[in-house]
Design a protein around this motif. Structure first.
Motif, PDB file in Angstrom:
ATOM      1  N   THR A  97       0.833  -1.201   0.000  1.00 23.68           N
ATOM      2  CA  THR A  97       0.000   0.000   0.000  1.00 23.68           C
ATOM      3  C   THR A  97       0.870   1.255   0.000  1.00 23.68           C
ATOM      4  O   THR A  97       1.691   1.467   0.888  1.00 23.68           O
TER       5      THR A  97
ATOM      6  N   LYS B 131       0.537  -7.621  -8.531  1.00 27.63           N
ATOM      7  CA  LYS B 131       0.269  -8.245  -7.242  1.00 27.63           C
ATOM      8  C   LYS B 131       1.476  -9.109  -6.908  1.00 27.63           C
ATOM      9  O   LYS B 131       2.379  -9.284  -7.733  1.00 27.63           O
TER      10      LYS B 131
ATOM     11  N   ARG C 123      -1.986   0.039  -4.319  1.00 25.95           N
ATOM     12  CA  ARG C 123      -2.029  -1.011  -3.315  1.00 25.95           C
ATOM     13  C   ARG C 123      -1.979  -2.320  -4.088  1.00 25.95           C
ATOM     14  O   ARG C 123      -2.067  -2.332  -5.325  1.00 25.95           O
ATOM     15  N   GLU C 124      -1.828  -3.421  -3.411  1.00 26.64           N
ATOM     16  CA  GLU C 124      -1.682  -4.676  -4.135  1.00 26.64           C
ATOM     17  C   GLU C 124      -2.908  -4.945  -4.995  1.00 26.64           C
ATOM     18  O   GLU C 124      -4.044  -4.981  -4.509  1.00 26.64           O
ATOM     19  N   GLY C 125      -2.677  -5.080  -6.307  1.00 29.33           N
ATOM     20  CA  GLY C 125      -3.751  -5.394  -7.241  1.00 29.33           C
ATOM     21  C   GLY C 125      -4.499  -4.198  -7.780  1.00 29.33           C
ATOM     22  O   GLY C 125      -5.347  -4.359  -8.667  1.00 29.33           O
ATOM     23  N   VAL C 126      -4.220  -2.984  -7.293  1.00 28.27           N
ATOM     24  CA  VAL C 126      -4.888  -1.770  -7.789  1.00 28.27           C
ATOM     25  C   VAL C 126      -3.831  -0.921  -8.478  1.00 28.27           C
ATOM     26  O   VAL C 126      -2.955  -0.345  -7.828  1.00 28.27           O
TER      27      VAL C 126
ATOM     28  N   ASP D 198      -9.626   2.084   0.251  1.00 31.09           N
ATOM     29  CA  ASP D 198      -9.018   1.139   1.190  1.00 31.09           C
ATOM     30  C   ASP D 198      -9.485  -0.293   0.997  1.00 31.09           C
ATOM     31  O   ASP D 198      -8.885  -1.225   1.560  1.00 31.09           O
ATOM     32  N   THR D 199     -10.568  -0.480   0.245  1.00 29.22           N
ATOM     33  CA  THR D 199     -11.091  -1.839   0.081  1.00 29.22           C
ATOM     34  C   THR D 199     -11.058  -2.320  -1.362  1.00 29.22           C
ATOM     35  O   THR D 199     -11.489  -3.442  -1.638  1.00 29.22           O
ATOM     36  N   MET D 200     -10.573  -1.495  -2.275  1.00 30.40           N
ATOM     37  CA  MET D 200     -10.528  -1.896  -3.687  1.00 30.40           C
ATOM     38  C   MET D 200      -9.569  -3.065  -3.888  1.00 30.40           C
ATOM     39  O   MET D 200      -8.524  -3.152  -3.240  1.00 30.40           O
ATOM     40  N   GLN D 201      -9.935  -3.957  -4.789  1.00 34.16           N
ATOM     41  CA  GLN D 201      -9.107  -5.117  -5.106  1.00 34.16           C
ATOM     42  C   GLN D 201      -9.106  -5.351  -6.606  1.00 34.16           C
ATOM     43  O   GLN D 201     -10.085  -5.062  -7.297  1.00 34.16           O
ATOM     44  N   ASP D 202      -8.011  -5.889  -7.107  1.00 30.38           N
ATOM     45  CA  ASP D 202      -7.896  -6.348  -8.495  1.00 30.38           C
ATOM     46  C   ASP D 202      -8.587  -5.396  -9.477  1.00 30.38           C
ATOM     47  O   ASP D 202      -9.556  -5.749 -10.139  1.00 30.38           O
ATOM     48  N   THR D 203      -8.043  -4.195  -9.570  1.00 34.68           N
ATOM     49  CA  THR D 203      -8.641  -3.160 -10.409  1.00 34.68           C
ATOM     50  C   THR D 203      -7.571  -2.459 -11.231  1.00 34.68           C
ATOM     51  O   THR D 203      -6.524  -2.056 -10.704  1.00 34.68           O
TER      52      THR D 203
END
Length: 482
Positions: free
Chosen positions: A17, A306, A405-408, A447-452
């Motif tokens: 992050t 990631k 962040r990881e994956g974003v 703070d909650t986004m993933q794989d984007t």
């Protein structure tokens, strides 16, 4: 004066992050690049500055603030948008400047140190020596207010149109000025004369700005080789050069350094010795890529998405040979249409390096053994691995992504085949303008986004030949377990 009592340096990952970074928003110097000097100033084309600012880079700054320093923008998007036409929010010469200590503008740091009379006189003298200014101009610059002087040093112009020396348009690529490795700063040693002034300015910032006072003993400068002044000519192959786009901190103990068009073998050698001597890391991998403008730095051919996912250029990778279409040279080691890559991994205290057969083998080793990934390593290929889109989209930085962040990650909207490859690998895709509105309306949470994959407008920025990995110098990232 930009200040933060809780300021920290610490980067041990490419995808943890992101908490703070250095950037430089496009300045008027980019609008003064002329065709006859574009390549000398390391630009492939001339850009339309207003479009770059209003329609492209400003989205980048807003997004960074929402993720890293939301108090500076949350609830103010309409106000910020209304000010965008006059750069009120993005440049330190305006009272409405955001002055974030998380999304840090280099021009602000420069103006801060120029407020010190002693530093100002020394830096003016140094710049004037590089640029061949006369004595009267030197005195005039010393008497210029700090914020205006910072603009002059960067844009090369006094006022709007009076150019006194060349601009330094590459400062928008803040990654290249240096790299934070754990709690150390490795300052670059540029390959091209066009970047000499920006390196000088950044050196003064790191050694003199109060933000970095606790880390002055952790600044690493690459020396020239012994008796370098005896080399014949000015641009011989033995020159010691290193740029931040060729340095990746993939794990707290492991740095990858590229030997490329911009980073020499001598530069990599000096960096390895200094990193080991100062116990910054205990493992350095050198990736030697062809010295071609197409590639420039290693971050133009691969970046991390990631812990188990990377985006990369397939034509420099290991791919299975198709027996039905293969030619004898494919089996004999001269892969048709492919450039040669060599990879050597050095560990502190070990005499002989470990070799890797391909970039994919190296990155898979990083994912599994350095980052503890328990899932198969995935590779997303530029242009979805399809010719000619792989090369076309790599040229417009399909492999040069910045992880928030990881994956974003952020990438250019023009690389449509690469975007398709991300979708096929399970990533959501969203345009930055839509995401900004959703965050402002509390419909999305950074703070909650993933794989984007966040798509950034790119008509003008891509002309400058650099993506968002290039346009960022992370100075604080959380570890992958935070």
């Amino acid at each position: 004066m930009l200040s933060d009592n809780n300021f920290k340096l610490g980067v041990g990952s490419e995808v943890g992050t992101l908490k703070a970074l250095l950037i430089h928003s496009p300045d008027s110097g980019l609008g003064k690049v002329v065709p006859s000097k574009a390549q000398d100033w390391l630009f492939e084309d001339i850009v339309h500055l207003d479009t770059m600012r209003k329609n492209e880079y400003d989205h980048y700054v807003k997004l960074l603030l929402y993720f890293l320093d939301p108090e500076k923008i949350k609830g103010r998007l309409e106000e910020v948008n209304s000010r965008a036409h006059n750069r009120a929010f993005f440049k330190p010469d305006n009272a409405a400047f955001h002055a974030s200590t998380k999304v840090i503008e280099l021009e602000m740091l420069l103006a801060d140190i120029l407020a010190d009379e002693s530093i100002c006189e020394k830096l003016v003298a140094s710049v004037c020596a590089i640029e061949g200014c006369n004595y009267r101009l030197q005195q005039q610059l010393i008497e210029t207010p700090p914020i205006e002087l910072a603009k002059i040093f960067i844009s090369g112009a006094m006022g709007d149109d009076n150019m006194i020396f060349a601009p330094i348009p590459n400062l928008i690529f803040s990654r290249d000025i240096g790299i934070v490795i754990n709690s150390h700063i490795l300052i670059n040693k540029p390959a091209k004369k066009a970047r000499s002034r920006e390196t000088l300015l950044v050196r003064y910032i790191f050694f003199n700005h109060p933000l970095f006072v606790a880390y002055r003993d952790n600044i690493i400068e690459i020396p020239e080789t012994v008796q370098h002044f005896l080399r014949p000519g000015e641009d011989t192959e033995g020159k010691t050069t290193l740029e931040g786009g060729d340095v990746m901190v993939v794990a707290p103990n492991h740095v990858i350094i590229g030997c490329s068009e911009r980073t020499s073998v001598s530069g990599a050698n000096e960096a390895i010795k200094l990193l080991f001597e100062n116990k910054v890391v205990n493992k350095v991998t050198v990736v030697k890529i062809p010295h071609k403008r197409d590639y420039m730095h290693i971050d133009t051919i691969f970046t991390q998405v990631k812990r188990d996912t990377w985006v990369m250029l397939g034509s420099l990778s290991k791919k299975d040979i198709d027996p039905e279409t293969a030619e004898p040279t494919d089996w004999l080691g001269e892969r048709k249409g492919r450039d040669k890559v060599e990879i050597f991994q050095f560990e502190a205290g070990e005499l002989a390096p470990r070799r890797f057969a391909s970039i994919e083998e190296l990155l898979d080793d990083v994912s599994r053994n350095d980052l503890g990934s328990s899932t198969p390593t995935r590779f997303i290929y530029s242009g979805n691995g399809i010719f000619p889109y792989d090369s076309r989209e790599q040229w417009t930085d399909s492999c040069n992504l910045l992880a928030l962040r990881e994956g974003v990650v952020l990438g250019y909207d023009r690389n449509t085949k690469t975007v398709e490859a991300f979708r096929q690998n399970g990533f959501k895709v969203i345009k930055v303008a839509d995401l900004l509105r959703r965050i402002e309306d509390n419909e999305a949470d950074p703070d909650t986004m993933q794989d984007t994959l966040i798509l950034m407008p790119s008509a003008e920025l891509s002309r400058a030949r650099g993506g968002f990995h290039c346009m960022s110098m992370p100075i604080l990232r959380y570890g992958l377990n935070k």
